[in-house]
Motif scaffolding. Sequence first.
Motif, short mmCIF file in Angstrom:
data_model
loop_
_atom_site.label_atom_id
_atom_site.label_comp_id
_atom_site.label_asym_id
_atom_site.label_seq_id
_atom_site.Cartn_x
_atom_site.Cartn_y
_atom_site.Cartn_z
N LYS A 144 0.86 -1.35 0.03
CA LYS A 144 -0.06 -0.11 0.09
C LYS A 144 0.87 1.19 0.12
N ALA A 145 1.88 1.23 0.87
CA ALA A 145 2.67 2.31 0.91
C ALA A 145 3.57 2.84 -0.31
N SER A 146 4.29 1.57 -1.06
CA SER A 146 5.13 1.64 -2.18
C SER A 146 4.11 2.34 -3.22
N SER A 147 2.96 1.53 -3.51
CA SER A 147 2.13 1.87 -4.62
C SER A 147 1.68 3.22 -4.64
N GLY A 148 1.11 3.64 -3.25
CA GLY A 148 0.81 4.95 -3.02
C GLY A 148 1.64 6.02 -3.37
N PHE A 149 2.95 5.66 -2.99
CA PHE A 149 4.23 6.70 -3.09
C PHE A 149 4.27 6.79 -4.60
N ALA A 150 4.39 5.70 -5.23
CA ALA A 150 4.49 5.94 -6.92
C ALA A 150 3.50 6.61 -7.53
N LYS A 151 2.31 6.43 -6.98
CA LYS A 151 1.22 7.25 -7.52
C LYS A 151 1.19 8.67 -7.35
N ASN A 152 1.71 9.11 -6.09
CA ASN A 152 1.97 10.41 -5.86
C ASN A 152 3.09 11.06 -6.52
N ILE A 153 4.14 10.28 -6.68
CA ILE A 153 5.23 10.86 -7.65
C ILE A 153 4.65 11.17 -9.28
N ARG A 154 4.03 10.00 -9.57
CA ARG A 154 3.49 10.16 -10.97
C ARG A 154 2.54 11.32 -11.15
N HIS A 155 1.74 11.65 -9.97
CA HIS A 155 0.86 12.46 -10.03
C HIS A 155 1.64 14.03 -10.14
N LYS A 199 13.60 21.90 -22.96
CA LYS A 199 14.78 21.42 -22.13
C LYS A 199 14.84 19.67 -21.98
N PHE A 200 13.51 19.30 -21.95
CA PHE A 200 13.45 17.66 -21.77
C PHE A 200 12.80 17.20 -22.95
N SER A 201 13.29 16.10 -23.48
CA SER A 201 12.85 15.41 -24.66
C SER A 201 11.44 14.70 -24.39
N THR A 202 10.61 14.57 -25.28
CA THR A 202 9.38 13.83 -24.98
C THR A 202 9.56 12.28 -24.55
N SER A 203 10.58 11.82 -25.34
CA SER A 203 10.82 10.37 -24.90
C SER A 203 11.33 10.33 -23.38
N SER A 204 12.15 11.33 -22.86
CA SER A 204 12.74 11.34 -21.82
C SER A 204 11.53 11.49 -20.74
N LEU A 205 10.80 12.28 -20.71
CA LEU A 205 9.39 12.65 -19.89
C LEU A 205 8.71 11.26 -19.70
N VAL A 206 8.52 10.55 -20.95
CA VAL A 206 7.88 9.37 -20.85
C VAL A 206 8.55 8.25 -20.10
N THR A 207 9.98 8.09 -20.33
CA THR A 207 10.50 7.31 -19.47
C THR A 207 10.62 7.54 -17.82
N ARG A 208 10.82 8.89 -17.62
CA ARG A 208 10.63 9.23 -16.22
C ARG A 208 9.19 8.91 -15.67
N LEU A 209 8.09 9.25 -16.28
CA LEU A 209 7.01 8.99 -15.88
C LEU A 209 6.70 7.30 -15.62
N THR A 210 7.40 6.50 -16.42
CA THR A 210 6.99 4.99 -16.23
C THR A 210 7.97 4.10 -15.76
N THR A 211 9.18 3.98 -16.34
CA THR A 211 10.25 3.22 -16.01
C THR A 211 10.96 3.78 -14.65
N ASP A 212 11.37 5.05 -14.67
CA ASP A 212 12.04 5.42 -13.72
C ASP A 212 11.08 5.50 -12.29
N ILE A 213 9.88 5.69 -12.50
CA ILE A 213 9.10 5.61 -11.25
C ILE A 213 8.84 4.17 -10.93
#
Length: 578
Positions: free
Chosen positions: A80-91, A107-121
Amino acid sequence: MIKKLLGCVREYKTPSILTPVLVSIEVVVECIIPFLIARLINQIQKGGQLKNILPYGVLLILLAFVSLFFGAMAGSTCAKASSGFAKNIRHDLFYKVQEFSFSNIDKFSTSSLVTRLTTDITYIQQAYMMIIRTAIRAPLMVIFSLSMAFAMSPRLSTIFVAIIPILAFALFLVIRNAMPLFRSVFKKYDRLNNSVQENIKGMRVVKSFVREDYEQEKFKKASDDVAADFTRAEKIVAFNAPLMQTAMYTAMLLISFFGARLIIATGGSDLGVGDLSSLITYGMQILMSLMMVSMIFVMVTISQASMQRVAEVLDEEPTIRNPENPLYEIPDGSIDFNGVFFKYHETAEKYALSNINLHIRSGETIGVIGGTGSSKTTLIQLISRLYDVSLGQVSVGGHDVKEYDLHALRNAVSVVLQKNELFSGTIKENLRWGNPNAEDEELVQVCRLAQADEFVSALPDGYNTFIEQGGTNVSGGQKQRLCIARALLKKPKILILDDSTSAVDTKTDALIRKAFATEIPDTTKIIIAQRISSVQDADRIIVMDDGRIDSVGTHEELLANNAIYQEVYYSQNKAGEE
């Protein structure tokens, strides 16, 4: 960076704190169980009666259930804590991107922002899960197991103490060599995502030019780069497991050997068979815990690069913000450029726009024409503050655009961009981006103005027709007309069409301009076009050249006096040769 990310825990603080508490209880219970088993075995060895053995058995069963209960509860709160934490970061990350100006997005490429919102989180979520559960469990297990082992036999337990520094040094070497590889792999993830994104978005172009083999080779290269880095890193990490197992099993053999000799030499007075069995159990617990510690280091190492990339976006401050006391009412659609200079980056040597002085009256129709790269689009993006000027001032309705509330300004300035988008949903839903509360009659009215009602009504589902993502199931001209209708629904004071009729035929283009002149006469209209026919009826036409205004005048004036306008006009009209 850590402080910034921990701010995303918010409403999940309780399960985040509860998880380590539950894990601690689970570890204590698990470490008591081998100690009781040792006492049980020693009782059996001495020929103890059932009444002496039974209490140990009952207590062991109870402790097993207690350990299972706290372990299951810890798993639940951790998830619950880790999923909620990831949800808040994504939000927070997504909402932060929504606040960005165009210069921030550049400054940020589209692909880079997609990677940060998915793989990185995802990596950050896995690391957080390990930190609040495994990172508590593993060290506590080592400490309590060592303590219980020392309580049973201090002499034999020194073997564990001697082996732990060796394992810690080996772990340090593994992490030091693997960390740089994990850090570098995320930049290659960006290139991989960029390749996928470009290929899918431009699939029609790829197929029309028969470039599938080229795109496959480009994707294969990016994919192989990611796989090669991960393979090298995993090879280093994989070396850790056999090293630890070798060291710990060596420790087990030594404990078994010296423990057996001690039992025989003392007749079991110093060390019983049960004690030796429990020492081996504690050794296995220490081994597994150290293996877990190594996994934690690897996961945190991988996620550290992800944390930095996510924090980089969260730390980015929008270059365009609302003023402290903004204006919410735009008096009219007049526009003034006073000594405007603009460049996309502060470090850029050349200005994209230079010395722009322009005054447009409310309700005027202004045409803008010029060659590719003459900064026509850049000019109109300053009106709605998609970018801020570097020098000078842009005013709308007699006030500097920086004095207005951003939402109020952009609602008053409708821009149909050169590369406008339709979103997945019905035609009605797409049109209501202009006004969420618009009635069906209003939708039909703006579509008539944009010459879109005829083809929409001819569709089987009419205005309820579903538009695929990006508007791929409508033609280019239909898409442009729907985008114009959507912009008109805002009832703007300024309407800007950035080459937005390039895909429609000249007859439809003329009908759209005629509708604008008769139906929205008080709206200031700026039409950027490549075709002279699209702007020749404008009140004034601006000729752009290399980021400067070359000339301003009516069609007749420019045709008589401006070389650039003459060249464009004659190249588009064969009669010009005569």
